[in-house]
Design an enzyme around this catalytic site. Structure first.
Site, short mmCIF file in Angstrom:
data_model
loop_
_atom_site.label_atom_id
_atom_site.label_comp_id
_atom_site.label_asym_id
_atom_site.label_seq_id
_atom_site.Cartn_x
_atom_site.Cartn_y
_atom_site.Cartn_z
N THR A 1 -16.34 -68.68 39.21
CA THR A 1 -15.72 -67.27 38.35
C THR A 1 -16.75 -67.96 36.85
OG1 THR A 1 -13.55 -66.99 39.40
CG2 THR A 1 -13.94 -66.06 37.09
N ARG B 1 -6.00 -58.53 47.57
CA ARG B 1 -5.51 -59.24 46.81
C ARG B 1 -6.46 -58.88 45.10
NH1 ARG B 1 -8.05 -63.59 43.82
NH2 ARG B 1 -6.21 -65.37 42.84
N VAL B 2 -5.58 -59.02 44.31
CA VAL B 2 -6.31 -59.07 42.71
C VAL B 2 -5.24 -60.55 42.61
CG1 VAL B 2 -6.36 -57.86 41.01
CG2 VAL B 2 -6.13 -56.72 43.13
N GLY B 3 -6.87 -61.35 41.61
CA GLY B 3 -6.51 -62.54 40.70
C GLY B 3 -5.87 -62.07 39.62
N ASP B 4 -6.16 -62.87 38.32
CA ASP B 4 -5.95 -63.07 36.87
C ASP B 4 -7.48 -62.38 36.47
OD1 ASP B 4 -7.10 -65.09 37.87
OD2 ASP B 4 -7.44 -65.88 36.28
N THR C 1 -10.37 -69.48 34.47
CA THR C 1 -11.37 -70.06 35.58
C THR C 1 -10.11 -69.68 36.18
OG1 THR C 1 -13.15 -70.25 36.77
CG2 THR C 1 -12.83 -71.56 34.44
N1 ASP Z 1 -9.45 -66.85 38.37
C1 ASP Z 1 -9.91 -66.95 40.52
C2 ASP Z 1 -9.32 -65.96 40.88
O1 ASP Z 1 -8.23 -66.08 41.16
C3 ASP Z 1 -10.84 -67.76 40.35
C4 ASP Z 1 -11.61 -68.80 40.29
O2 ASP Z 1 -11.56 -68.67 38.09
O3 ASP Z 1 -12.52 -69.84 40.69
O4 ASP Z 1 -9.30 -65.04 41.24
#
Ligand code: ASP
Length: 305
Positions: free
Chosen positions: A174, A202-205, A225
């Protein structure tokens, strides 16, 4: 889970930028190249800041550069979801006005961060999802990308490994950036393909203000990340910014964030912070997190992983 690495830099009163290329567990042979990409991204952002440009433009330029580099999990080369398709998340936030723009579960577009910036500029809404985000982008002159030009062999192989249970769904790559410009304004930007083999939808942070991205001139700016569900549960980017506003140093805030992520949400990862005075900090609990930084002059350009 302890803080494995933390770093601080920057100079009080100066412009500064800190960039990351994702937290994870990169094999030793890939670490140098990952750090070199972040160094170059930081340099691009630094050139904008040194010329008197805005923090917002600097973080966008740094993230765009890393989205275009297929080695990172954002834009071209991003991780694939359970269908074997790209579903991209990105956000950018302006600390001066709290204006923020994000896209999530976006189908293939070359630079999601540019679309997020357009959402910010437009100002009507904060976050667009899926086909609605794609429609917004097309209306604003962005073109859908042919998935074949954005999906890499490495991303396919990584999905296969995850499907065979040979690997966790950790993504390594990321990308994000925080910056302070010479007028004292802060900005943050983050872009990702998310976790490998994630459920469709799915949606992440990353695109959620306060979770994976945040900026407020009165507090700090942050980009995260790691295991996104943990960042979402703790709202860790907002918390870390508020800790700085309350008097913690950026390094204390970054380390406290990493400890809390593990203690309260069993999440590993890393975080970048820039304080209103220009000081920078990062901390991680993962084996690696590539990063690049620059402040005050282009001579202060440094990177690691
Ligand atoms: N934080 C990101 C997510 O969960 C993934 C990552 O940072 O590697 O979508």
């Amino acid at each position: 889970m302890s803080v494995r690495f933390s770093w601080c830099g920057g100079e009080v009163g100066a412009w500064s930028i800190l960039v990351h290329g994702g937290a994870g567990d990169l094999p030793p042979e890939r670490r140098e190249a990952h750090a070199a990409g972040c160094r170059e991204a930081a340099r691009l952002g630094a050139e904008i800041l040194a010329a008197g440009g805005s923090a917002l433009d600097a973080v966008q330029a740094a993230v765009t550069f890393l989205e275009d580099d297929p080695r990172y999990n954002a834009g071209t080369g991003a991780s694939l979801d359970e269908r074997g398709e790209l579903s991209l998340d990105a956000a950018v936030m302006d600390g001066a006005t709290l204006a923020v723009g994000g896209v999530c579960a976006l189908p293939p577009f070359r630079n999601p961060i540019a679309i997020a910036r357009e959402v910010l500029r437009d100002g009507r809404h904060v976050l667009y999802a899926g086909e609605g985000a794609a429609r917004f982008a097309e209306e604003r002159g962005f073109f859908r990308a042919d998935p074949a030009t954005m999906i890499t062999e490495t991303a396919r192989a990584r999905l296969e490994e995850t499907r065979r249970g040979q690997d966790g769904n950790w993504a390594d790559g990321t990308v994000g950036a925080v910056a302070r410009d010479i007028s004292g304004h802060l900005a943050a930007a983050t872009s990702t393909g998310g976790t490998v083999g994630k459920r469709y939808g799915r949606v992440g942070d990353t695109p959620i203000p306060g979770a994976g991205t945040y900026a407020d001139d009165l507090a700090a700016a942050a980009s995260g990340t790691g295991y996104g569900e943990g960042y979402l549960r703790t709202g860790i980017c907002l918390r870390a910014c508020l800790w700085i506003q309350e008097g913690k140093t950026p390094q204390e805030a970054a380390e406290t964030a990493i400890r809390m992520l593990w203690k309260r949400a069993q999440a590993r990862g890393g975080i970048l912070l820039v304080a209103p005075d220009g000081r920078l900090a990062l901390a991680r609990s993962t084996e690696t997190m590539s990063w690049g930084a620059c402040w005050a002059s282009l001579e202060h350009l440094t990177a690691g992983s």
